[in-house]
Design a protein around this motif. Structure first.
Motif, PDB file in Angstrom:
ATOM      1  N   ILE A  37      24.819  24.368  20.823  1.00 11.24           N
ATOM      2  CA  ILE A  37      23.640  24.768  20.692  1.00 11.24           C
ATOM      3  C   ILE A  37      22.752  23.654  19.320  1.00 11.24           C
ATOM      4  CG2 ILE A  37      21.986  26.953  20.869  1.00 11.24           C
ATOM      5  CD1 ILE A  37      24.838  28.334  20.477  1.00 11.24           C
ATOM      6  N   GLY A  38      21.473  22.870  20.235  1.00 12.12           N
ATOM      7  CA  GLY A  38      20.805  22.281  19.584  1.00 12.12           C
ATOM      8  C   GLY A  38      21.155  21.337  19.855  1.00 12.12           C
ATOM      9  N   GLY A  39      19.699  20.817  20.102  1.00 14.89           N
ATOM     10  CA  GLY A  39      19.392  18.626  20.628  1.00 14.89           C
ATOM     11  C   GLY A  39      18.830  18.378  20.030  1.00 14.89           C
ATOM     12  N   GLY A  89      13.709  16.981  20.367  1.00 18.04           N
ATOM     13  CA  GLY A  89      12.479  16.643  18.865  1.00 18.04           C
ATOM     14  C   GLY A  89      11.688  17.745  19.225  1.00 18.04           C
ATOM     15  N   GLU A  90      11.477  19.123  18.950  1.00 17.99           N
ATOM     16  CA  GLU A  90      10.749  20.065  19.259  1.00 17.99           C
ATOM     17  C   GLU A  90      11.018  20.685  18.039  1.00 17.99           C
ATOM     18  OE1 GLU A  90       9.959  21.779  22.587  1.00 17.99           O
ATOM     19  OE2 GLU A  90       9.241  20.134  23.798  1.00 17.99           O
ATOM     20  N   GLY A  91      12.701  20.833  17.263  1.00 24.62           N
ATOM     21  CA  GLY A  91      12.785  21.480  15.714  1.00 24.62           C
ATOM     22  C   GLY A  91      12.313  20.649  14.901  1.00 24.62           C
ATOM     23  N   SER A 137      10.288  13.245   7.357  1.00 26.87           N
ATOM     24  CA  SER A 137      10.219  12.339   7.021  1.00 26.87           C
ATOM     25  C   SER A 137      11.130  11.020   7.051  1.00 26.87           C
ATOM     26  CB  SER A 137       9.354  12.576   6.124  1.00 26.87           C
ATOM     27  OG  SER A 137       8.705  13.457   5.666  1.00 26.87           O
ATOM     28  N   ALA A 138      12.063  11.432   7.186  1.00 27.06           N
ATOM     29  CA  ALA A 138      12.851  10.477   7.604  1.00 27.06           C
ATOM     30  C   ALA A 138      13.993   9.739   6.487  1.00 27.06           C
ATOM     31  CB  ALA A 138      12.761   9.886   9.222  1.00 27.06           C
ATOM     32  N   ILE A 139      13.149  10.454   5.113  1.00 28.87           N
ATOM     33  CA  ILE A 139      13.590   9.050   4.178  1.00 28.87           C
ATOM     34  C   ILE A 139      15.081   9.101   3.574  1.00 28.87           C
ATOM     35  CG2 ILE A 139      13.249   9.145   1.889  1.00 28.87           C
ATOM     36  CD1 ILE A 139       9.614  10.244   2.126  1.00 28.87           C
ATOM     37  N   VAL A 156       4.720  15.112  -5.881  1.00 26.67           N
ATOM     38  CA  VAL A 156       5.053  14.362  -4.945  1.00 26.67           C
ATOM     39  C   VAL A 156       5.905  13.263  -3.969  1.00 26.67           C
ATOM     40  CG1 VAL A 156       2.476  15.482  -4.178  1.00 26.67           C
ATOM     41  CG2 VAL A 156       3.338  12.789  -4.561  1.00 26.67           C
ATOM     42  N   TYR A 157       6.052  13.262  -2.756  1.00 32.62           N
ATOM     43  CA  TYR A 157       6.965  12.007  -2.479  1.00 32.62           C
ATOM     44  C   TYR A 157       5.585  11.322  -1.448  1.00 32.62           C
ATOM     45  CZ  TYR A 157       8.355  14.667   1.947  1.00 32.62           C
ATOM     46  OH  TYR A 157       7.978  14.859   3.171  1.00 32.62           O
ATOM     47  N   PHE A 158       5.726  10.069  -1.350  1.00 37.81           N
ATOM     48  CA  PHE A 158       4.841   9.503   0.147  1.00 37.81           C
ATOM     49  C   PHE A 158       5.784   7.863   0.520  1.00 37.81           C
ATOM     50  CE2 PHE A 158       2.787   8.043  -3.774  1.00 37.81           C
ATOM     51  CZ  PHE A 158       2.445   6.921  -3.886  1.00 37.81           C
ATOM     52  N   SER A 216      17.973  22.372   4.568  1.00 35.24           N
ATOM     53  CA  SER A 216      17.293  21.988   3.205  1.00 35.24           C
ATOM     54  C   SER A 216      16.195  20.389   4.041  1.00 35.24           C
ATOM     55  CB  SER A 216      17.333  22.041   2.140  1.00 35.24           C
ATOM     56  OG  SER A 216      17.903  23.132   1.214  1.00 35.24           O
ATOM     57  N   GLY A 217      15.506  19.473   2.970  1.00 35.29           N
ATOM     58  CA  GLY A 217      14.660  19.085   3.171  1.00 35.29           C
ATOM     59  C   GLY A 217      15.558  17.353   3.533  1.00 35.29           C
ATOM     60  N   HIS A 218      16.913  17.746   3.513  1.00 34.13           N
ATOM     61  CA  HIS A 218      18.528  16.311   3.742  1.00 34.13           C
ATOM     62  C   HIS A 218      18.491  15.651   5.101  1.00 34.13           C
ATOM     63  CE1 HIS A 218      18.707  19.069  -0.546  1.00 34.13           C
ATOM     64  NE2 HIS A 218      17.531  18.483  -0.682  1.00 34.13           N
TER      65      HIS A 218
END
Ligand SMILES: Cc1cc2nc3c(=O)[nH]c(=O)nc-3n(C[C@H](O)[C@H](O)[C@H](O)COP(=O)(O)OP(=O)(O)OC[C@H]3O[C@@H](n4cnc5c(N)ncnc54)[C@H](O)[C@@H]3O)c2cc1C
Length: 413
Positions: free
Chosen positions: A11-13, A42-44, A50-52, A271-273, A363-365
């Motif tokens: 469930i979820g692409g 990619g709607e989620g 940011s794909a770091i 921040v990160y950038f 999270s952001g990982h």
């Protein structure tokens, strides 16, 4: 008419679900269906990522997960089997400006090098030779500008040289194409509305059009919607997984700013950038827990960045890149990731409901971890090994674990 059948329903692409499908397909002939409610991929969370692909983490297992993923990002064509993939790794390096204590920076570098990561500790002169447009100031400051700030250079910095960032949507397209080439059935505009459980065992899913698919294994890879799927299955879990609104800012990066610009984690600015793939724009986000807006409704949240957020955080970028002209209006947007409030690590693997597995709370990982997590899941499901597999045990992320002690709960933890 009876239900369709499959060995595995995912469930979820997003990048997690699609990568699991690919990792299973590349080592088995199991019948896999990926169900995605979106009209496009990619709607989620993945579409906003940011794909770091940095590898420095607090937990050593997370370092290894990111490191093993980075090997895959570096060998993307071979791994996906695609001669001409859309996505690629931009290995522009990651500059860590986190700590002003040279001893701590050296220890951090040694920890990464011991894990086989191409990291180096540099002094200020060397950092500025590598990245001439980047200020070496390590003095924390007030972004509102209400108190005076006098810059003073730091002493040493950590640089990861063998990674940077990937194209998030390119990676998703590639892994979807690789999965399809491996026989995976990917269905768009297909929403799961129920997980069927009988006698403590998941037996399949019900779809919004009223049809059903019977399956031996149902995997919840629904990103910020994961709690809804767990409720459908009747899964009781102690984990508090919060859909969380995250903002990023875009600003043009004109040629007057000296190149190269790496991925930068900037503690004084909070921040990160990083540069965008074409190099003419910067993407910036916050590394502060206070900027994570939890308990967002994944179907109804403000997808625009707040003006106040942009106006404040943009000063951190100008502080770090002193040659960046103050001109024009920066843009921004907001999307969601799912924070595990207890220890910011995901929950991965089987649950108390037989035939129902979870891969949630990244999270952001989750972008950088996606391929390694998918490797763990595929090893567990097929009992087969494949090239690029990780040796990090899936049990580290098990739903049954105790929350792992961590001082930091921010996105860089
Ligand atoms: C602004 C931002 C920056 C980020 N930066 C980074 C970064 O630098 N590095 C990094 O590693 N990670 C980063 N992340 C995190 C990373 O993007 C996510 O952890 C990752 O994309 C999660 O992928 P996923 O597949 O679990 O979720 P998603 O991409 O959200 O995929 C889940 C999918 O499930 C579908 N779905 C939900 N419910 C149903 C249903 N009932 N039926 C059918 N389909 C359903 C959704 O439509 C969605 O497409 C960032 C995230 C954000 C938001």
């Amino acid at each position: 008419m009876g239900n369709e059948t499959a060995d595995i329903v995912i469930i979820g692409g997003g990048i997690i679900g699609m990568s699991i499908a690919h990792q299973i397909a590349r080592r088995s002939s199991l019948d896999i269906v990926v169900l995605e409610k979106g009209a496009g991929l990619g709607e989620g969370s993945t579409g906003g990522s940011s794909a770091i692909t940095r590898q420095r983490y607090t937990q050593i297992e997370s370092v290894r997960v990111a490191r093993d993923g980075n090997v895959i990002w570096r060998n993307w064509s071979e791994y996906t089997g695609l001669a001409d993939p859309v996505g690629r790794l931009h290995d522009i390096g990651v500059l860590w400006m986190m700590d002003d204590d040279p001893g701590a920076v050296a220890a951090d570098g040694a920890r990464l090098v011991a894990e086989g990561i191409d990291a180096v500790v540099v002094d200020t002169a060397e950092m500025q030779r590598m990245f001439p447009g980047v200020s070496a100031c390590m003095v924390p400051f007030d972004l509102t500008g209400e108190t005076d700030h006098v810059c003073a250079d730091g002493v040493s910095f950590l640089v990861e040289r063998d990674t940077g960032f990937f194209d998030a949507t390119g990676a998703l397209l590639d892994v979807a194409n690789a999965a399809k080439a491996g026989g995976v059935d990917v269905r768009m505009r297909t929403e799961v509305v129920d997980v069927i459980v009988a006698g403590g065992r998941a037996t399949g899913v019900k779809l919004a059009d009223g049809s059903g698919i019977d399956a031996g294994l149902v995997i919840n890879a629904a990103g910020p919607w994961c709690n809804r799927i767990n409720v459908m299955a009747g899964l009781e879990t102690p984990w508090d997984l919060a859909p969380t609104r995250i903002q990023v800012i875009y600003r043009d990066l004109p040629s007057v700013v000296p190149r190269p610009i790496p991925v930068i984690a900037d503690a004084p600015g909070g921040v990160y950038f990083r540069p965008e793939a074409g190099g003419g724009q910067i993407i910036l986000g916050s590394i502060l827990e206070e900027d994570e807006i939890e308990d967002a409704d994944p179907d109804d949240y403000n997808a625009a960045a707040d003006r106040a957020f942009i106006d404040l955080k943009i000063h951190a970028l100008h502080h770090r890149l002193p040659d960046l002209p103050y001109v024009g209006i920066p843009g921004g947007m907001a999307s969601l990731y799912t924070v595990n409030r207890q220890d910011v690590l995901p929950i991965v693997g089987p649950t108390s409901i037989e035939g129902f597995a979870v891969v949630n709370g990244f999270s952001g990982h989750g972008f950088k971890e996606s391929q390694t997590i998918a490797s763990m899941m595929a090893q567990w499901i097929t009992r087969e090994r494949a090239v690029f597999d990780t040796d990090v045990p899936m049990s580290f992320f098990s739903i049954d674990r105790e929350p792992i002690e961590t001082e930091d709960h921010n996105v860089l933890a």
